[in-house]
Design an enzyme around this catalytic site. Structure first.
Site, PDB file in Angstrom:
ATOM      1  CD  GLU A  32      -3.057  -0.548   0.087  1.00 14.55           C
ATOM      2  OE1 GLU A  32      -3.082  -0.265  -1.134  1.00 14.55           O
ATOM      3  OE2 GLU A  32      -3.618  -1.532   0.557  1.00 14.55           O
ATOM      4  N   GLY A 121     -16.806   4.535  -3.240  1.00 17.85           N
ATOM      5  CA  GLY A 121     -16.299   5.217  -2.038  1.00 17.85           C
ATOM      6  C   GLY A 121     -15.864   4.253  -0.946  1.00 17.85           C
ATOM      7  CB  ALA A 122     -16.258   0.733  -0.469  1.00 19.46           C
ATOM      8  CB  SER A 127     -12.637   5.856  -9.845  1.00 21.69           C
ATOM      9  OG  SER A 127     -11.580   5.537  -8.992  1.00 21.69           O
ATOM     10  CG  ASP A 171      -6.323   1.688  -7.403  1.00 20.36           C
ATOM     11  OD1 ASP A 171      -5.674   0.869  -6.729  1.00 20.36           O
ATOM     12  OD2 ASP A 171      -6.728   2.782  -6.965  1.00 20.36           O
ATOM     13  CE1 TYR A 223      -2.925   7.517  -2.920  1.00 15.01           C
ATOM     14  CE2 TYR A 223      -2.416   9.198  -4.559  1.00 15.01           C
ATOM     15  CZ  TYR A 223      -2.399   7.876  -4.148  1.00 15.01           C
ATOM     16  OH  TYR A 223      -1.840   6.925  -4.970  1.00 15.01           O
TER      17      TYR A 223
HETATM   18  C1  GLA Z   1      -5.242   4.382  -4.047  1.00  9.05           C
HETATM   19  C2  GLA Z   1      -4.512   4.780  -5.322  1.00  9.05           C
HETATM   20  C3  GLA Z   1      -3.454   3.731  -5.681  1.00  9.05           C
HETATM   21  C4  GLA Z   1      -2.556   3.420  -4.490  1.00  9.05           C
HETATM   22  C5  GLA Z   1      -3.377   3.166  -3.236  1.00  9.05           C
HETATM   23  C6  GLA Z   1      -2.535   2.997  -2.020  1.00  9.05           C
HETATM   24  O1  GLA Z   1      -5.994   3.221  -4.248  1.00  9.05           O
HETATM   25  O2  GLA Z   1      -5.414   4.922  -6.375  1.00  9.05           O
HETATM   26  O3  GLA Z   1      -2.706   4.171  -6.789  1.00  9.05           O
HETATM   27  O4  GLA Z   1      -1.625   4.444  -4.283  1.00  9.05           O
HETATM   28  O5  GLA Z   1      -4.313   4.198  -2.996  1.00  9.05           O
HETATM   29  O6  GLA Z   1      -1.777   1.846  -2.115  1.00  9.05           O
END
Ligand code: GLA
Length: 381
Positions: A32, A121-122, A127, A171, A223
């Site tokens: 993560e 949103g979870a 997206s 993602d 973020y």
């Molecule tokens: C979100 C972002 C990803 C990644 C995660 C954290 O999901 O879209 O690119 O950075 O947070 O691992």
């Protein structure tokens, strides 16, 4: 599914669609906040998908209708698409059009009907699912011949530059490239990928996903600030990215950094190591042995990276206390979902324990489901 979607498509847009494409949400097993540090990630695709039923238009218009929307059609001219102009969910498919056009691909207009069962949103990448389903549809409708990783990077470009969220590639790569029955071991620097078999049932295990119902929103600046902190740390250390800092050099590197950046760096370096350890254990067939790594990953996100919240911490704590082998928040954080690795016979006990802990704490009831590693974006009809 296609018949019902085609009926709605016809009612909204008139005429028949050409086909239907689906792309999944994801949970990340481990890795993560490593993707924008050139590091490693290990997501799986969820069985939940976003479906795009679509047809080309030749007049440069993009007409979008969503089953989860407000019942109106969003009608956009491709000429007028510039970053920031399309608010709401429509920005994701519009952004994909924009990114394809920006990269020189000959995309005209399209009619889209969107339907999704990926919880929004979870922290489950609804997206990315919408972006990747749109990208897969346009790739076929306009015969672009792009590969799954190429589509993922265009979807990421849409999110970064059109929607304005500075996310990494995890993602979109998960949604585009995952396969049934495997986790996607991805090196986000080289984009080298390996599908690591993950047969939870054969190991007598289940992966429980617990949506805490705390809406996570990556667009709120936190973020971006974390990402900037990581990039600043790499720069101060004279490294291309935090990926390049070895665990053995961590202590001396931390001494050279201002206090506020140290925990960020510690998380990223140890998290990359946790991904590699997880893959090693999976390669040796030790699925149950992943538990402690997941829980250690959560502690690092909670104490060092500081992206957990009271609800995700409580879900992890209650799940582990009720017998989960390990648990952690998944995704960007600030709410969202928790995953727990659980023996097949303990699924009910663990979800009940989390629900009851949430009740006692006065939190809204969480939603729990089990997930198996599922397929990435594909044409379904
Ligand atoms: C979100 C972002 C990803 C990644 C995660 C954290 O999901 O879209 O690119 O950075 O947070 O691992």
């Amino acid at each position: 599914m296609i018949d019902e979607a085609a009926t709605t498509f016809e009612a909204v847009h008139g005429g028949r669609p050409t086909g239907m494409w689906a792309a999944p949400g994801r949970v990340n097993l481990i890795g993560e906040h490593t993707d924008y540090n050139d590091g490693f990630v290990l997501p799986i695709a969820l069985p939940h998908t976003t479906r795009v039923t679509a047809r080309r238009r030749e007049d440069g218009r993009l007409r979008l209708y969503s089953a989860q929307g407000d019942g109106t059609v969003t009608d956009l001219s491709l000429d007028g698409l510039t970053p920031g102009v399309v608010a709401s969910w429509a920005g994701y498919p519009a952004g994909v059009f924009w990114a394809l056009a920006e990269a020189g691909h000959p995309v005209g207009g399209a009619d889209l009907f969107i339907d999704s069962d990926v919880p929004a949103g979870a922290g489950l990448s609804s997206s990315a699912a919408l972006e990747c389903a749109t990208a897969a549809a346009l790739n076929d409708l306009y015969e672009l011949g792009l590969t799954a990783p190429e589509l993922a990077l265009l979807a990421q470009r849409a999110e970064n530059a059109f929607v304005g969220v500075p996310c990494g590639a995890m993602d979109q790569m998960a949604s585009a490239c995952c396969t049934d029955g495997a986790a996607l071991f991805l090196d986000t620097r080289t984009l080298e990928q390996r599908h690591v078999p993950l047969d939870l049932a054969a190991a007598g295990l289940r992966l429980l996903v617990i949506d805490t119902r705390v809406k996570h929103d990556l667009g709120d600046g936190a973020y971006a600030a974390l990402r900037a902190g990581c990039e600043r740390a790499a720069e101060l250390l004279g490294l291309p990215a935090l990926r390049d800092l070895a665990v053995a050099d961590l202590a001396s590197a931390l001494d050279r950094l201002p206090g506020e950046l140290r925990p960020l760096v510690r998380h990223v370096v140890t998290e990359n190591r946790r991904v590699l350890e997880t893959v090693e254990r999976l390669d040796r067939g030790g699925t149950a042995a992943l538990g402690p790594i997941l829980t250690a990953g959560h502690a690092s996100l909670r104490d060092d990276f500081r992206v957990s919240c009271a609800e995700t911490d409580l879900a992890v704590e209650a799940a582990v206390a009720a017998g989960a082998l390990g648990a952690r928040m998944t995704g960007g954080g600030f709410g969202g979902s928790v995953i727990a690795l659980v023996a097949a016979g303990d699924v009910t006990a663990v979800s009940d324990a989390v629900r009851s802990a949430f009740g006692s704490a006065g939190f809204a009831a969480p939603v729990a489901f089990t997930a198996v590693p599922s397929a990435g974006a594909r044409r379904v009809a």
